[in-house]
Structures are given as C-alpha cells and as structure tokens.
Design an enzyme around this catalytic site. Structure first.
Site, PDB file in Angstrom:
ATOM      1  N   ASP A  16       0.868  -1.028   0.115  1.00  0.00           N
ATOM      2  CA  ASP A  16       0.085  -0.161  -0.007  1.00  0.00           C
ATOM      3  C   ASP A  16       0.942   1.301  -0.067  1.00  0.00           C
ATOM      4  O   ASP A  16       1.676   1.460   1.106  1.00  0.00           O
ATOM      5  CB  ASP A  16      -0.749  -0.064   1.180  1.00  0.00           C
ATOM      6  CG  ASP A  16      -1.833   1.271   1.343  1.00  0.00           C
ATOM      7  OD1 ASP A  16      -1.495   2.229   0.778  1.00  0.00           O
ATOM      8  OD2 ASP A  16      -2.460   0.953   2.338  1.00  0.00           O
ATOM      9  N   ILE A  17       0.663   1.976  -0.943  1.00  0.00           N
ATOM     10  CA  ILE A  17       1.830   3.124  -1.241  1.00  0.00           C
ATOM     11  C   ILE A  17       1.719   3.969  -0.154  1.00  0.00           C
ATOM     12  O   ILE A  17       2.617   4.801   0.130  1.00  0.00           O
ATOM     13  CB  ILE A  17       1.445   3.703  -2.745  1.00  0.00           C
ATOM     14  CG1 ILE A  17       2.758   4.570  -3.120  1.00  0.00           C
ATOM     15  CG2 ILE A  17       0.476   4.535  -2.863  1.00  0.00           C
ATOM     16  CD1 ILE A  17       2.947   4.716  -4.392  1.00  0.00           C
ATOM     17  N   ASN A  30      -6.632  12.345 -11.272  1.00  0.00           N
ATOM     18  CA  ASN A  30      -7.248  12.704 -12.484  1.00  0.00           C
ATOM     19  C   ASN A  30      -7.020  14.200 -12.762  1.00  0.00           C
ATOM     20  O   ASN A  30      -6.369  14.915 -11.723  1.00  0.00           O
ATOM     21  CB  ASN A  30      -8.908  12.318 -12.445  1.00  0.00           C
ATOM     22  CG  ASN A  30      -9.535  13.128 -11.542  1.00  0.00           C
ATOM     23  OD1 ASN A  30      -9.077  14.232 -11.039  1.00  0.00           O
ATOM     24  ND2 ASN A  30     -10.348  12.357 -10.524  1.00  0.00           N
ATOM     25  N   GLY A  38      -9.593   4.689  -6.313  1.00  0.00           N
ATOM     26  CA  GLY A  38      -8.472   4.106  -6.468  1.00  0.00           C
ATOM     27  C   GLY A  38      -7.454   4.391  -5.413  1.00  0.00           C
ATOM     28  O   GLY A  38      -7.619   4.857  -4.301  1.00  0.00           O
ATOM     29  N   VAL A  39      -6.151   4.678  -6.113  1.00  0.00           N
ATOM     30  CA  VAL A  39      -5.082   5.014  -5.180  1.00  0.00           C
ATOM     31  C   VAL A  39      -4.964   6.582  -4.680  1.00  0.00           C
ATOM     32  O   VAL A  39      -4.587   7.042  -3.591  1.00  0.00           O
ATOM     33  CB  VAL A  39      -3.682   4.766  -6.046  1.00  0.00           C
ATOM     34  CG1 VAL A  39      -3.327   5.722  -7.025  1.00  0.00           C
ATOM     35  CG2 VAL A  39      -2.504   4.822  -5.022  1.00  0.00           C
ATOM     36  N   ASP A  40      -5.613   7.446  -5.708  1.00  0.00           N
ATOM     37  CA  ASP A  40      -5.907   9.011  -5.368  1.00  0.00           C
ATOM     38  C   ASP A  40      -7.044   8.995  -4.040  1.00  0.00           C
ATOM     39  O   ASP A  40      -6.634   9.645  -3.059  1.00  0.00           O
ATOM     40  CB  ASP A  40      -6.714   9.295  -6.729  1.00  0.00           C
ATOM     41  CG  ASP A  40      -6.836  10.968  -6.505  1.00  0.00           C
ATOM     42  OD1 ASP A  40      -6.519  11.470  -5.531  1.00  0.00           O
ATOM     43  OD2 ASP A  40      -7.177  11.466  -7.576  1.00  0.00           O
ATOM     44  N   SER A 123      -2.291   4.440 -14.436  1.00  0.00           N
ATOM     45  CA  SER A 123      -3.466   4.204 -15.446  1.00  0.00           C
ATOM     46  C   SER A 123      -3.694   2.507 -15.481  1.00  0.00           C
ATOM     47  O   SER A 123      -4.541   2.249 -16.319  1.00  0.00           O
ATOM     48  CB  SER A 123      -2.837   4.467 -16.819  1.00  0.00           C
ATOM     49  OG  SER A 123      -2.950   5.860 -17.115  1.00  0.00           O
ATOM     50  N   GLY A 125      -5.701   1.066 -13.227  1.00  0.00           N
ATOM     51  CA  GLY A 125      -6.984   0.749 -12.582  1.00  0.00           C
ATOM     52  C   GLY A 125      -7.885   1.102 -13.289  1.00  0.00           C
ATOM     53  O   GLY A 125      -8.218   0.455 -14.299  1.00  0.00           O
TER      54      GLY A 125
HETATM   55  P1  ADP Z   1      -5.865   5.107 -12.696  1.00  0.00           P
HETATM   56  O1  ADP Z   1      -6.899   5.887 -12.880  1.00  0.00           O
HETATM   57  O2  ADP Z   1      -4.511   5.776 -13.178  1.00  0.00           O
HETATM   58  O3  ADP Z   1      -5.903   3.759 -13.495  1.00  0.00           O
HETATM   59  P2  ADP Z   1      -6.271   3.543 -10.200  1.00  0.00           P
HETATM   60  O4  ADP Z   1      -5.999   4.212  -8.959  1.00  0.00           O
HETATM   61  O5  ADP Z   1      -7.405   3.430 -10.524  1.00  0.00           O
HETATM   62  O6  ADP Z   1      -5.628   4.779 -11.125  1.00  0.00           O
HETATM   63  O7  ADP Z   1      -5.099   2.539 -10.448  1.00  0.00           O
HETATM   64  C1  ADP Z   1      -3.881   2.369 -10.393  1.00  0.00           C
HETATM   65  C2  ADP Z   1      -3.030   1.365  -9.732  1.00  0.00           C
HETATM   66  O8  ADP Z   1      -3.182   1.487  -7.993  1.00  0.00           O
HETATM   67  C3  ADP Z   1      -4.273   0.095  -9.682  1.00  0.00           C
HETATM   68  O9  ADP Z   1      -3.206  -1.123  -9.984  1.00  0.00           O
HETATM   69  C4  ADP Z   1      -4.746  -0.047  -8.381  1.00  0.00           C
HETATM   70  O10 ADP Z   1      -4.814  -1.441  -7.940  1.00  0.00           O
HETATM   71  C5  ADP Z   1      -3.639   0.476  -7.498  1.00  0.00           C
HETATM   72  N1  ADP Z   1      -3.830   0.769  -6.042  1.00  0.00           N
HETATM   73  C6  ADP Z   1      -4.960   1.273  -5.473  1.00  0.00           C
HETATM   74  N2  ADP Z   1      -4.910   1.568  -4.303  1.00  0.00           N
HETATM   75  C7  ADP Z   1      -3.473   1.630  -3.955  1.00  0.00           C
HETATM   76  C8  ADP Z   1      -2.700   1.889  -2.791  1.00  0.00           C
HETATM   77  N3  ADP Z   1      -3.236   1.960  -1.576  1.00  0.00           N
HETATM   78  N4  ADP Z   1      -1.345   1.626  -2.930  1.00  0.00           N
HETATM   79  C9  ADP Z   1      -0.891   1.291  -4.177  1.00  0.00           C
HETATM   80  N5  ADP Z   1      -1.659   0.948  -5.368  1.00  0.00           N
HETATM   81  C10 ADP Z   1      -2.916   1.316  -5.091  1.00  0.00           C
END
Ligand code: ADP
Length: 175
Positions: A16-17, A30, A38-40, A123, A125
């Site tokens: 988890d980043i 975005n 997602g990660v955002d 990108s 996710g």
């Molecule tokens: P995008 O819109 O650029 O595709 P996403 O957030 O949907 O961004 O996904 C990008 C990647 O981040 C995906 O592989 C997703 O599984 C991953 N992700 C989601 N939450 C976390 C987190 N807490 N730490 C690391 N990676 C994550």
C-alpha cells in the site's frame, strides 16, 4: 525484486503506497486533482485534508504532467500528482503520455531534492491500461531518466495486488 542502475536502485514491492516512508509518493490522479477513487482516494484518506487544500490551488493537471504537494499526515514528505492516460486502444498516444507521467514525476522530484520515490501502477486501474505494456513503459522510462540524472537513490514500484506485481517484476527483470 531489486536492481541497481548506476547509482539508483529500482525495486518492485507488493503493498500500500500510502504507508511508504520515502521522500515522495506519486499519485495516479485525474485532471481535476480534486480527488477520485483507487490510489487517489487512498492517498487523500490517509494524508488528510491538507493535500486537497493544496491541490485546489494548482488549477488541475494535464495528462502526462505532474505537480507537487506536501504529504499531509502521510509518512512521505511530498505527493507528486500525475495524470495518466485513459486507455482506448493504444493508438491514441497512450504510450507516450504514460511515459511522460513517469518522466515528469521524476523531473519534479529532482527539482525538489527528492532522493527516494514510490510509484503506483499509473493508469492500470480505472484507466484500464494493459498491465504488461504499462509495466514495460514504466521501467524503460524510469531507467532512461535515472541513467541521465544523478540524485535519485531509490525508485520503488509499489503494486497493490499480485496480478499487477508480477508484470512489473517481469519488466524490471528485462531491463
Ligand atoms: P488510474 O485511474 O490511473 O488507473 P487507479 O487508482 O484506478 O488509477 O489504479 C492505479 C493502480 O493503483 C491500480 O493497480 C490499483 O490497484 C492501485 N492501487 C489502488 N490503491 C492503492 C494503494 N493504496 N497503494 C498502491 N496502489 C494502489
């Protein structure tokens, strides 16, 4: 897995980043920079409202560009927000835009004295980029930048699940 390229270590980890103790973590944001899923979403939840407050003053971000805020309550000092391309068919400039995300994020990092940085799979996710292709672009671009710039000591790719981790590990092994 880790690999040394000149003075820089590139590594892939599963995790988890938001928990990374590095100088900067990269957010796959975005264009509005005003929060998303997602990660955002995870970064804003863990970092608290200070990050969003700063983002409001940045006037958004173009696809392929990157902008910096502090890390709020995160262990990381900074968040570098970049906007990956939405994947259509790979023929609409997506590879170049994805490469630019990694390049611009590292440039912003270097401008701010960042020595250790963690990337998510930009990108891969909601934006739907095929993961093996995205992983190759990520590794090649980061390798190019660190070969021609001193200053970045460690680049860590923090992958959230096995199905994303494996292609990134394969791409790192191929470098
Ligand atoms: P995008 O819109 O650029 O595709 P996403 O957030 O949907 O961004 O996904 C990008 C990647 O981040 C995906 O592989 C997703 O599984 C991953 N992700 C989601 N939450 C976390 C987190 N807490 N730490 C690391 N990676 C994550």
């Amino acid at each position: 897995m880790e690999k040394k390229l000149g003075a820089t270590i590139l590594e892939t980890v599963l995790g988890d980043i938001t928990r990374e103790r590095v100088d900067a973590i990269v957010n796959a944001a975005n264009q509005s920079l005003l929060g998303g899923g997602g990660v955002d979403g995870a970064i804003h939840r863990a970092g608290g409202p200070a990050i969003l407050e700063e983002c409001r003053k940045l006037n958004g971000c173009e696809t392929g560009d990157a902008k910096l805020t502090t890390g709020g309550r995160l262990p990381a000092k900074f968040v570098i927000h970049t906007v990956g391309p939405v994947y259509r068919d790979g023929k609409h400039g997506e590879p170049g835009m994805l490469a630019r995300c990694y390049r611009r994020s590292l440039e912003v990092a270097l401008e701010n004295g960042v020595k250790t940085i963690a990337f998510p799979a930009i990108s891969c996710g909601i934006y739907g980029y095929p993961i093996p292709e995205a992983a190759e672009i990520a590794m090649k671009t980061v390798a190019e930048v660190v070969r021609s710039n001193e200053g970045i000591e460690r680049v860590r790719f923090v992958l959230f699940s096995e199905d994303v981790y494996r292609p990134f590990e394969t791409a790192l092994a191929k470098l």
